[in-house]
Design a protein around this motif. Structure first.
Motif, PDB file in Angstrom:
ATOM      1  N   THR A 215       0.852  -1.193   0.000  1.00  7.87           N
ATOM      2  CA  THR A 215       0.000   0.000   0.000  1.00  7.87           C
ATOM      3  C   THR A 215       0.884   1.238   0.000  1.00  7.87           C
ATOM      4  O   THR A 215       1.833   1.331   0.783  1.00  7.87           O
ATOM      5  CB  THR A 215      -0.910   0.026   1.247  1.00  7.87           C
ATOM      6  OG1 THR A 215      -1.756  -1.129   1.236  1.00  7.87           O
ATOM      7  CG2 THR A 215      -1.790   1.267   1.248  1.00  7.87           C
ATOM      8  N   ASP A 239     -14.280   4.338  -7.323  1.00  2.89           N
ATOM      9  CA  ASP A 239     -13.991   2.909  -7.421  1.00  2.89           C
ATOM     10  C   ASP A 239     -13.095   2.533  -6.237  1.00  2.89           C
ATOM     11  O   ASP A 239     -11.935   2.940  -6.173  1.00  2.89           O
ATOM     12  CB  ASP A 239     -13.294   2.598  -8.746  1.00  2.89           C
ATOM     13  CG  ASP A 239     -13.121   1.101  -8.982  1.00  2.89           C
ATOM     14  OD1 ASP A 239     -13.205   0.339  -8.008  1.00  2.89           O
ATOM     15  OD2 ASP A 239     -12.914   0.707 -10.146  1.00  2.89           O
ATOM     16  N   LYS A 240     -13.625   1.750  -5.309  1.00  3.77           N
ATOM     17  CA  LYS A 240     -12.930   1.481  -4.048  1.00  3.77           C
ATOM     18  C   LYS A 240     -11.664   0.645  -4.205  1.00  3.77           C
ATOM     19  O   LYS A 240     -10.862   0.568  -3.256  1.00  3.77           O
ATOM     20  CB  LYS A 240     -13.890   0.798  -3.078  1.00  3.77           C
ATOM     21  CG  LYS A 240     -15.023   1.696  -2.611  1.00  3.77           C
ATOM     22  CD  LYS A 240     -15.892   0.997  -1.589  1.00  3.77           C
ATOM     23  CE  LYS A 240     -17.007   1.916  -1.098  1.00  3.77           C
ATOM     24  NZ  LYS A 240     -17.876   1.242  -0.089  1.00  3.77           N
ATOM     25  N   LYS A 241     -11.467   0.039  -5.365  1.00  5.81           N
ATOM     26  CA  LYS A 241     -10.272  -0.801  -5.541  1.00  5.81           C
ATOM     27  C   LYS A 241      -8.981   0.012  -5.474  1.00  5.81           C
ATOM     28  O   LYS A 241      -7.898  -0.543  -5.245  1.00  5.81           O
ATOM     29  CB  LYS A 241     -10.331  -1.555  -6.864  1.00  5.81           C
ATOM     30  CG  LYS A 241     -10.066  -0.712  -8.096  1.00  5.81           C
ATOM     31  CD  LYS A 241     -10.080  -1.550  -9.361  1.00  5.81           C
ATOM     32  CE  LYS A 241      -9.751  -0.700 -10.599  1.00  5.81           C
ATOM     33  NZ  LYS A 241      -9.785  -1.490 -11.841  1.00  5.81           N
ATOM     34  N   TYR A 242      -9.085   1.339  -5.680  1.00  7.55           N
ATOM     35  CA  TYR A 242      -7.883   2.175  -5.681  1.00  7.55           C
ATOM     36  C   TYR A 242      -7.379   2.505  -4.283  1.00  7.55           C
ATOM     37  O   TYR A 242      -6.280   3.017  -4.141  1.00  7.55           O
ATOM     38  CB  TYR A 242      -8.132   3.449  -6.478  1.00  7.55           C
ATOM     39  CG  TYR A 242      -8.198   3.193  -7.962  1.00  7.55           C
ATOM     40  CD1 TYR A 242      -7.040   2.991  -8.689  1.00  7.55           C
ATOM     41  CD2 TYR A 242      -9.411   3.126  -8.620  1.00  7.55           C
ATOM     42  CE1 TYR A 242      -7.083   2.736 -10.054  1.00  7.55           C
ATOM     43  CE2 TYR A 242      -9.476   2.873  -9.989  1.00  7.55           C
ATOM     44  CZ  TYR A 242      -8.306   2.665 -10.697  1.00  7.55           C
ATOM     45  OH  TYR A 242      -8.356   2.407 -12.048  1.00  7.55           O
ATOM     46  N   ASP A 244      -8.165   3.661   0.102  1.00  3.44           N
ATOM     47  CA  ASP A 244      -8.997   4.282   1.133  1.00  3.44           C
ATOM     48  C   ASP A 244      -8.539   5.715   1.387  1.00  3.44           C
ATOM     49  O   ASP A 244      -7.336   6.004   1.391  1.00  3.44           O
ATOM     50  CB  ASP A 244      -8.906   3.483   2.442  1.00  3.44           C
ATOM     51  CG  ASP A 244      -9.327   2.039   2.259  1.00  3.44           C
ATOM     52  OD1 ASP A 244     -10.422   1.813   1.695  1.00  3.44           O
ATOM     53  OD2 ASP A 244      -8.565   1.137   2.651  1.00  3.44           O
ATOM     54  N   LYS A 263      -3.886   1.560  -3.313  1.00  2.00           N
ATOM     55  CA  LYS A 263      -3.686   0.116  -3.473  1.00  2.00           C
ATOM     56  C   LYS A 263      -3.506  -0.328  -4.922  1.00  2.00           C
ATOM     57  O   LYS A 263      -3.148  -1.485  -5.163  1.00  2.00           O
ATOM     58  CB  LYS A 263      -4.877  -0.631  -2.855  1.00  2.00           C
ATOM     59  CG  LYS A 263      -5.035  -0.376  -1.357  1.00  2.00           C
ATOM     60  CD  LYS A 263      -6.254  -1.081  -0.802  1.00  2.00           C
ATOM     61  CE  LYS A 263      -6.398  -0.798   0.703  1.00  2.00           C
ATOM     62  NZ  LYS A 263      -7.604  -1.456   1.282  1.00  2.00           N
ATOM     63  N   LYS A 264      -3.774   0.555  -5.868  1.00  2.00           N
ATOM     64  CA  LYS A 264      -3.656   0.197  -7.275  1.00  2.00           C
ATOM     65  C   LYS A 264      -3.106   1.364  -8.080  1.00  2.00           C
ATOM     66  O   LYS A 264      -3.437   2.518  -7.813  1.00  2.00           O
ATOM     67  CB  LYS A 264      -5.024  -0.187  -7.864  1.00  2.00           C
ATOM     68  CG  LYS A 264      -5.628  -1.470  -7.330  1.00  2.00           C
ATOM     69  CD  LYS A 264      -4.905  -2.687  -7.875  1.00  2.00           C
ATOM     70  CE  LYS A 264      -5.543  -3.971  -7.338  1.00  2.00           C
ATOM     71  NZ  LYS A 264      -4.794  -5.172  -7.781  1.00  2.00           N
TER      72      LYS A 264
END
Length: 297
Positions: A215, A239-242, A244, A263-264
Motif C-alpha cells: 500500500t 472505485d474502491k479498488k484504488y 482508502d 492500493k492500485k
C-alpha cells in the motif's frame, strides 16, 4: 585410473574448454553496462521489469554465476567477477550523465554498486566451489537464492500494485531460484532439496504478499488546497479498488489533510463532499511511489 577419476577429469576438461576468455568477459561487461544505461534513460521503462536491472541484484547474480561456471579456477572466477563489475557499473552511470539533470552527481549512487564490486572478489573465489557438486556447494549458493527471493518479494508487491507491470521480473526470479540448483548440481539429492527449498520460499512469499499487499500511504490534499475542509466532510474513491481516503487533523500543519492508502496504479476519481452536499471531484493519477492530482471543474 578408475572411472570416477576419469569422469572428473573429463568434466573439468569440458569446463576448461568452455571457459570465458578475458576479451569475451570485457565485451559482456560493456554490453551489460550499455543495456542497463538504456533501461534507465528511456522514461517509459521506469516503472517496468526492464528498469529493475539498474536498482536490484537478481540479474547481476545471474551474470556472476555464469562467470563462475565458466571460469577455470577460484582465482580466475574472483578476478573475472571483479573486472566484470568494475567495467559495467561505472559505465552505466557514465552513459546516463548527458541525459540526467543530476549530471555527474549521479555517481553518488555508485557507492552501493562499488561495495558489491569489492565483494565480488571473495564471492567469486568462494563461489567457485559450487562447481564441486557437494552439499556445502549448495550452502554457498543459498545466499544468492535468498537475495533473488528478496527481489521477488519486492517485485511481487509491485506487480500486484501495478498489474501487469513487473510480471517479467517476477517470473525471472521464480525461474532462476528453481533453475540454479538444477543447472549447477548433478547430484540428484542436492537438486531435489535445492528445488524444494526454492519452491517453499516462493510459496511462502507469495502467500504472505497476497494476504498483506503493498500500500502506498501518503497525504494527497490539505486544507490549504481545499478551503474549509474538516472532519465533517466526506471523501471517497468512486472505485474502491484504488484504496482508502480519510480526513485527519495534523498537529504540525494545524489543519486538516487527506490521508490516502493507495492500493492500485491507475487513473482514479475521488469525491470530496461537504456537509451541505456540495461535491468537489478530483482525478488522481497513481504511480508506484508518486501521484498527480487534478481538480475537475
Amino acid at each position: 585410473m578408475n572411472k570416477k577419476t576419469t569422469d572428473k577429469s573429463q568434466t573439468e576438461k569440458e569446463i576448461t574448454n568452455k571457459k570465458l576468455t578475458w576479451p569475451k568477459l570485457i565485451v559482456l561487461a560493456v554490453i551489460a553496462g550499455v543495456w542497463t544505461a538504456l533501461m534507465t534513460i528511456i522514461p517509459a521503462l521506469k516503472y517496468t521489469s526492464f528498469h529493475t536491472i539498474a536498482v536490484s541484484l537478481e540479474v547481476w547474480i545471474l551474470f556472476g554465476i555464469l562467470i563462475i561456471m565458466n571460469s577455470s579456477s577460484n582465482k580466475d572466477a574472483a578476478l573475472k567477477c571483479f573486472v566484470f563489475f568494475l567495467i559495467s557499473q561505472p559505465l552505466i552511470y557514465l552513459l546516463q550523465v548527458p541525459f540526467s539533470w543530476q549530471g555527474w552527481g549521479l555517481f553518488r549512487y555508485y557507492d552501493f554498486w562499488f561495495k558489491w564490486t569489492i565483494f565480488t572478489l571473495p564471492m567469486g573465489y568462494i563461489g567457485y566451489y559450487i562447481k564441486k557438486d557437494k552439499w556445502w556447494g549448495y550452502l554457498i549458493l543459498l545466499p544468492m537464492i535468498l537475495l533473488v527471493a528478496y527481489s521477488y518479494n519486492t517485485y511481487l508487491n509491485y506487480f500486484l500494485f501495478s498489474y501487469p507491470k513487473y510480471l517479467l521480473i517476477c517470473l525471472f526470479c521464480i525461474f532462476t531460484m528453481i533453475f540454479y540448483p538444477l543447472w549447477i548440481f548433478k547430484n540428484k539429492k542436492i537438486r531435489y532439496v535445492g528445488v524444494s527449498i526454492s519452491v517453499i520460499i516462493i510459496l511462502v512469499i507469495t502467500i504472505l504478499i497476497i494476504l498483506n499487499p503493498y500500500t502506498y500511504s501518503t497525504s494527497i490534499l490539505s486544507v490549504g488546497e481545499e478551503e474549509g475542509m474538516d472532519n465533517t466532510y466526506k471523501i471517497y474513491f468512486k472505485d474502491k479498488k484504488y484504496g482508502d481516503l480519510k480526513i485527519v487533523y495534523d498537529n504540525g500543519l494545524e489543519g486538516y489533510l487527506v490521508k490516502a492508502d493507495l492500493k492500485k496504479e491507475g487513473k482514479a476519481e475521488f469525491v470530496l463532499e461537504s456537509p451541505s452536499g456540495e461535491k468537489h471531484e478530483y482525478i488522481i493519477n497513481i504511480k508506484l511511489d508518486t501521484y498527480k492530482i487534478k481538480k475537475v471543474k
